[in-house]
Design an enzyme around this catalytic site. Structure first.
Site: not given
Length: 425
Positions: A180, A366
């Site tokens: 998964l 940033c």
């Protein structure tokens, strides 16, 4: 001189100790701050209103001003400008920014409350703005998460491939395993595992754009019989899997939902299974999401501290078998992304506009600085229900292993470099 200009001058004069910044204030007056240099970073503040907003809440308003043209970069690179602000001002803890930061941390549970409908809207805000944007700066496999760099000379494509191989080894996959992939993105990791490890993968995402492209890629690669992509919330899953992997999705879960997330991982993981959770992590401890990032880039997102993750894992009945901290790997990834984005900024502007280009550039810069300054790292948490789910030492992550299929490649990170060199990075 206005009151706000006087406050700004006083604060900058006290604060700027590293670097050199020249500021033109709204009245046209110019001042130089920091160490003398021949070519300072030069900016202009276009109005008293913008100056006031920046002073009162720099974490939010500095980015706003740059996006909207209230702060204009006249000389130098945005990276160097934000590094000056980050080093000298944004992290100095001065009272002008303490109240907004306190309020954001106090009410973060509200901002990070992500029921199913809201989670889908938050994902759409960032990931459904068009696949063409991501093709501009990501590698060909469209890996939108931290790569794995053995050194700074490694190409982005190789570093992303090394990351996928590293994760595959941590999952301890066996042929025929069911996997998964929570938050599968555009399907790159799922397709990699299915094509090279001979496993069946079920990937889920909330992004319509990602879902469509992932399915298209599976068809093109002839892997539709081994890879299934679903447009659904991980909380709705009811199957059981031998392995669970989640890369770059946990940052969207939200603190109020950590127990819910790991309860679901435990419910879907078979008793002898292994899970690998790869997430950006907050080094200084619990905090709040940067307000500019929350408003423009990742609404509802939050970078967790280990102290916030581990209690939820324990309560879910899972064991932590290994925690690896990837330091500076994401900084190098973001550096490569920004270089590619800047080289094709005209294409991004044609897709959106100049304001969007400034916004995305600010986001990439940033984000890189947050890793350069040690505020963020990447955590890889290996989880299971049994102590013997993985080998007792980490040797299996680095030693050569037999080729399993025609598509499989053993990365030189593991085969050619001494173990000690890899572990130090």
């Amino acid at each position: 001189m206005s009151l706000w200009s006087a406050i700004a001058r006083s604060r900058l004069d006290r604060s700027i100790r590293k670097g050199c910044l020249e500021v033109t204030f709204p009245n046209g007056a110019t001042s130089l701050f920091g160490s003398y240099c021949i070519s300072p970073i030069r900016i202009a503040i276009k109005s008293e209103a913008w100056l006031r907003r920046i002073l009162l809440d720099p974490e939010l308003q500095l980015g706003e001003a740059y996006m909207e043209g209230g702060l204009v970069l006249e000389a130098g690179d945005l990276y160097d400008l934000l590094d000056i602000f980050w080093t000298n001002i944004l992290s100095d803890g001065r009272p002008s920014a303490s109240l907004p930061a306190f309020l954001r941390k106090t009410f973060r549970a509200i901002a990070q409350f992500n029921p199913r409908a809201r989670a889908a809207r938050n994902v759409a805000h960032h990931y459904d703005i068009g696949n063409d944007l991501y093709r501009i700066f990501l590698d060909e496999d469209m890996q939108y998460s931290c790569a794995y760099f053995p050194d700074r000379e490694t190409s982005l494509a190789d570093a992303q491939r090394f990351k996928k191989e590293h994760i595959a080894r941590k999952l301890c996959l066996k042929p025929g395993d069911t996997v998964l992939d929570i938050g599968c993105g555009w399907g790159g990791l799922a397709l990699h595992l299915a094509g090279r490890e001979n496993v069946r993968v079920h990937g889920v995402t909330l992004s319509c754009e990602q879902h469509c492209l992932a399915r298209e890629r599976a068809d093109d690669m002839g892997l539709s019989d081994r890879v299934e992509f679903g447009l659904q919330d991980y909380r709705n899953l009811t199957r059981h899997y031998d392995r669970i992997v989640s890369v770059g999705m946990f940052e969207h879960v939200g603190v109020p939902h950590y127990r819910e997330y790991f309860d679901q991982v435990a419910a879907c993981l078979k008793d002898n299974g292994t899970a690998l959770i790869h997430t950006i992590g907050r080094t200084p401890g619990p905090g709040a999401t940067n307000p500019w990032i929350a408003r423009h880039i990742f609404p509802g997102g939050y970078i967790p501290a280990l102290s916030e993750i581990l209690p939820a894992i324990e309560k879910a009945g899972l064991m932590v078998l290994d925690v690896e901290i990837l330091r500076l790997h994401y900084a190098e990834t973001l550096k490569a992304w920004r270089s590619r984005f800047r080289a094709r900024a005209d294409e991004a502007e044609a897709l959106y506009d100049e304001r969007f280009v400034r916004m995305w550039d600010y986001y990439l810069v940033c984000s890189e600085l947050s890793f350069r300054h040690g505020v963020h790292n990447v955590f890889q948490l290996q989880l299971a229900k049994r102590q013997d789910a993985v080998p007792l030492t980490r040797d299996y992550l680095y030693r050569p292993e037999p080729t399993r299929g025609p598509l499989r490649q053993v990365s030189p990170v593991h085969d050619e470099r001494p173990l000690a060199n890899v572990q130090r990075r």
